[in-house]
Design a protein around this motif. Structure first.
Motif, PDB file in Angstrom:
ATOM      1  N   LEU A   1       0.804  -1.224   0.000  1.00 29.80           N
ATOM      2  CA  LEU A   1       0.000   0.000   0.000  1.00 29.80           C
ATOM      3  C   LEU A   1       0.837   1.274   0.000  1.00 29.80           C
ATOM      4  O   LEU A   1       0.309   2.357  -0.237  1.00 29.80           O
ATOM      5  N   LYS A   2       2.149   1.156   0.302  1.00 29.76           N
ATOM      6  CA  LYS A   2       3.040   2.327   0.302  1.00 29.76           C
ATOM      7  C   LYS A   2       2.457   3.458   1.157  1.00 29.76           C
ATOM      8  O   LYS A   2       2.239   4.578   0.701  1.00 29.76           O
ATOM      9  N   LEU A   3       2.203   3.160   2.419  1.00 21.61           N
ATOM     10  CA  LEU A   3       1.531   4.110   3.304  1.00 21.61           C
ATOM     11  C   LEU A   3       2.429   5.286   3.654  1.00 21.61           C
ATOM     12  O   LEU A   3       3.647   5.154   3.762  1.00 21.61           O
ATOM     13  N   MET A   4       1.796   6.437   3.872  1.00 18.24           N
ATOM     14  CA  MET A   4       2.516   7.662   4.200  1.00 18.24           C
ATOM     15  C   MET A   4       2.296   8.030   5.664  1.00 18.24           C
ATOM     16  O   MET A   4       1.224   7.784   6.220  1.00 18.24           O
TER      17      MET A   4
ATOM     18  N   ILE B   1     -15.124  -0.232  21.056  1.00 25.26           N
ATOM     19  CA  ILE B   1     -14.621   1.144  20.956  1.00 25.26           C
ATOM     20  C   ILE B   1     -13.504   1.199  19.921  1.00 25.26           C
ATOM     21  O   ILE B   1     -12.560   0.411  19.966  1.00 25.26           O
ATOM     22  N   ARG B   2     -13.617   2.134  18.984  1.00 19.07           N
ATOM     23  CA  ARG B   2     -12.553   2.369  18.009  1.00 19.07           C
ATOM     24  C   ARG B   2     -11.887   3.697  18.347  1.00 19.07           C
ATOM     25  O   ARG B   2     -12.550   4.734  18.381  1.00 19.07           O
ATOM     26  N   GLU B   3     -10.593   3.649  18.606  1.00 18.50           N
ATOM     27  CA  GLU B   3      -9.859   4.820  19.077  1.00 18.50           C
ATOM     28  C   GLU B   3      -8.980   5.375  17.961  1.00 18.50           C
ATOM     29  O   GLU B   3      -8.394   4.626  17.183  1.00 18.50           O
ATOM     30  N   ARG B   4      -8.878   6.702  17.918  1.00 20.32           N
ATOM     31  CA  ARG B   4      -8.169   7.358  16.827  1.00 20.32           C
ATOM     32  C   ARG B   4      -6.664   7.398  17.062  1.00 20.32           C
ATOM     33  O   ARG B   4      -6.190   7.639  18.167  1.00 20.32           O
ATOM     34  N   SER B   5      -5.937   7.170  15.978  1.00 20.29           N
ATOM     35  CA  SER B   5      -4.482   7.185  16.013  1.00 20.29           C
ATOM     36  C   SER B   5      -3.989   7.633  14.643  1.00 20.29           C
ATOM     37  O   SER B   5      -4.787   7.824  13.720  1.00 20.29           O
ATOM     38  N   ARG B   6      -2.670   7.819  14.522  1.00 15.79           N
ATOM     39  CA  ARG B   6      -2.066   8.135  13.223  1.00 15.79           C
ATOM     40  C   ARG B   6      -0.791   7.323  13.040  1.00 15.79           C
ATOM     41  O   ARG B   6      -0.086   7.028  14.003  1.00 15.79           O
ATOM     42  N   LEU B   7      -0.535   6.994  11.789  1.00 17.39           N
ATOM     43  CA  LEU B   7       0.689   6.271  11.469  1.00 17.39           C
ATOM     44  C   LEU B   7       1.875   7.231  11.514  1.00 17.39           C
ATOM     45  O   LEU B   7       1.854   8.293  10.892  1.00 17.39           O
TER      46      LEU B   7
ATOM     47  N   LYS C   1      -3.650  -7.121  22.350  1.00 20.14           N
ATOM     48  CA  LYS C   1      -4.098  -7.439  20.993  1.00 20.14           C
ATOM     49  C   LYS C   1      -4.933  -6.282  20.442  1.00 20.14           C
ATOM     50  O   LYS C   1      -5.779  -5.722  21.149  1.00 20.14           O
ATOM     51  N   ILE C   2      -4.704  -5.951  19.171  1.00 16.80           N
ATOM     52  CA  ILE C   2      -5.359  -4.797  18.557  1.00 16.80           C
ATOM     53  C   ILE C   2      -5.798  -5.143  17.135  1.00 16.80           C
ATOM     54  O   ILE C   2      -5.071  -5.818  16.395  1.00 16.80           O
ATOM     55  N   ASN C   3      -6.985  -4.665  16.753  1.00 20.31           N
ATOM     56  CA  ASN C   3      -7.396  -4.646  15.351  1.00 20.31           C
ATOM     57  C   ASN C   3      -7.172  -3.234  14.820  1.00 20.31           C
ATOM     58  O   ASN C   3      -7.567  -2.258  15.463  1.00 20.31           O
ATOM     59  N   VAL C   4      -6.541  -3.126  13.674  1.00 16.72           N
ATOM     60  CA  VAL C   4      -6.244  -1.828  13.062  1.00 16.72           C
ATOM     61  C   VAL C   4      -7.068  -1.690  11.788  1.00 16.72           C
ATOM     62  O   VAL C   4      -7.131  -2.619  10.977  1.00 16.72           O
ATOM     63  N   ARG C   5      -7.702  -0.523  11.616  1.00 24.47           N
ATOM     64  CA  ARG C   5      -8.499  -0.258  10.413  1.00 24.47           C
ATOM     65  C   ARG C   5      -8.147   1.116   9.862  1.00 24.47           C
ATOM     66  O   ARG C   5      -7.874   2.047  10.617  1.00 24.47           O
ATOM     67  N   PHE C   6      -8.184   1.231   8.544  1.00 25.74           N
ATOM     68  CA  PHE C   6      -8.001   2.533   7.898  1.00 25.74           C
ATOM     69  C   PHE C   6      -8.508   2.446   6.473  1.00 25.74           C
ATOM     70  O   PHE C   6      -8.817   1.358   5.967  1.00 25.74           O
ATOM     71  N   PHE C   7      -8.595   3.601   5.816  1.00 19.71           N
ATOM     72  CA  PHE C   7      -9.017   3.639   4.416  1.00 19.71           C
ATOM     73  C   PHE C   7      -7.847   4.095   3.565  1.00 19.71           C
ATOM     74  O   PHE C   7      -7.204   5.106   3.861  1.00 19.71           O
ATOM     75  N   SER C   8      -7.568   3.328   2.518  1.00 20.31           N
ATOM     76  CA  SER C   8      -6.477   3.649   1.607  1.00 20.31           C
ATOM     77  C   SER C   8      -7.040   4.331   0.365  1.00 20.31           C
ATOM     78  O   SER C   8      -7.753   3.706  -0.424  1.00 20.31           O
ATOM     79  N   ASN C   9      -6.737   5.620   0.197  1.00 19.64           N
ATOM     80  CA  ASN C   9      -7.202   6.335  -0.993  1.00 19.64           C
ATOM     81  C   ASN C   9      -6.516   5.827  -2.257  1.00 19.64           C
ATOM     82  O   ASN C   9      -7.096   5.831  -3.341  1.00 19.64           O
TER      83      ASN C   9
END
Length: 220
Positions: free
Chosen positions: A15-18, A33-39, A67-75
């Protein structure tokens, strides 16, 4: 054209994430609960560095092996991405951050355009305990447009569409589960008073195969 979700498995490095990408973290002991974070960054095959979510004005408590589930949207790939991992290190300097174990694989729900064909197929709708006659006027592997003489369906209604499709000279009856996503403004058929855009839900594999075969054999 309509839209259909396709599940794809790939690696995170594909995905070549930034840095700065918004993330949602879902700790297993607080799964609702889904908590906000940034890469912050990552080293392929080793770990990801993400900001620690803030709760009650400070960094949320976390420990190695959480243990964590990570979710995000890749444009870049137009897809929703998810993977499971665990905390391998918690750091407070120079800012609160978490080192997460690099995932072996990730799952993406890629939104692709689905080919849509014009048809005129008589169908029966089961919705709210009632059976309603309707006509499918266009069809894709991800949804359809319905028109009917009945105008009391609403956006969000769950329904089952029973329709007979002919594939390879064999008639097959499908029961397609879906949801009314749009109440449309106009009808194509002169004897109808209501039109609806329907998104299909998850279909059994056999029905998916028949639907794909029908759509792609009727392309012009």
């Amino acid at each position: 054209m309509g839209y259909v979700l396709i599940r794809i498995t790939m690696t995170l490095d594909d995905l070549k994430l930034m840095p700065g990408l918004p993330l949602q973290l879902q700790f297993h002991h607080t799964e609702d609960i889904r908590e906000r974070s940034r890469l912050v960054g990552y080293l392929a095959g080793t770990s990801l560095l993400v900001t620690t979510p803030v709760t009650n004005g400070g960094p949320r408590p976390a420990r190695p092996q959480d243990k964590i589930n990570v979710r995000f949207f890749s444009n870049e790939t137009n897809s929703a991405v998810a993977f499971s991992t665990e905390v391998i290190h918690v750091s407070m300097v120079p800012f609160p951050c978490l080192h997460l174990r690099y995932p072996n694989a990730i799952a993406t729900d890629e939104i692709r355009r689905a080919v849509r064909i014009e048809v005129k197929q008589i169908a029966s709708l089961q919705v709210n305990g009632e059976k309603i006659p309707a006509t499918i006027v266009d069809l894709s592997t991800g949804g359809c447009r319905l028109e009917s003489r009945h105008d009391h369906l609403r956006s969000g209604d769950q329904l089952i569409i029973t329709v007979k499709l002919e594939v390879a000279n064999i008639s097959r009856v499908l029961n397609l589960k879906g949801e009314v996503r749009t109440v449309l403004d106009s009808c194509r058929l002169p004897d109808c008073v209501a039109a609806y855009g329907v998104l299909f839900g998850e279909l059994p594999e056999q029905e998916q195969l028949i639907l794909h075969a029908y759509v792609y054999t009727h392309l012009r």
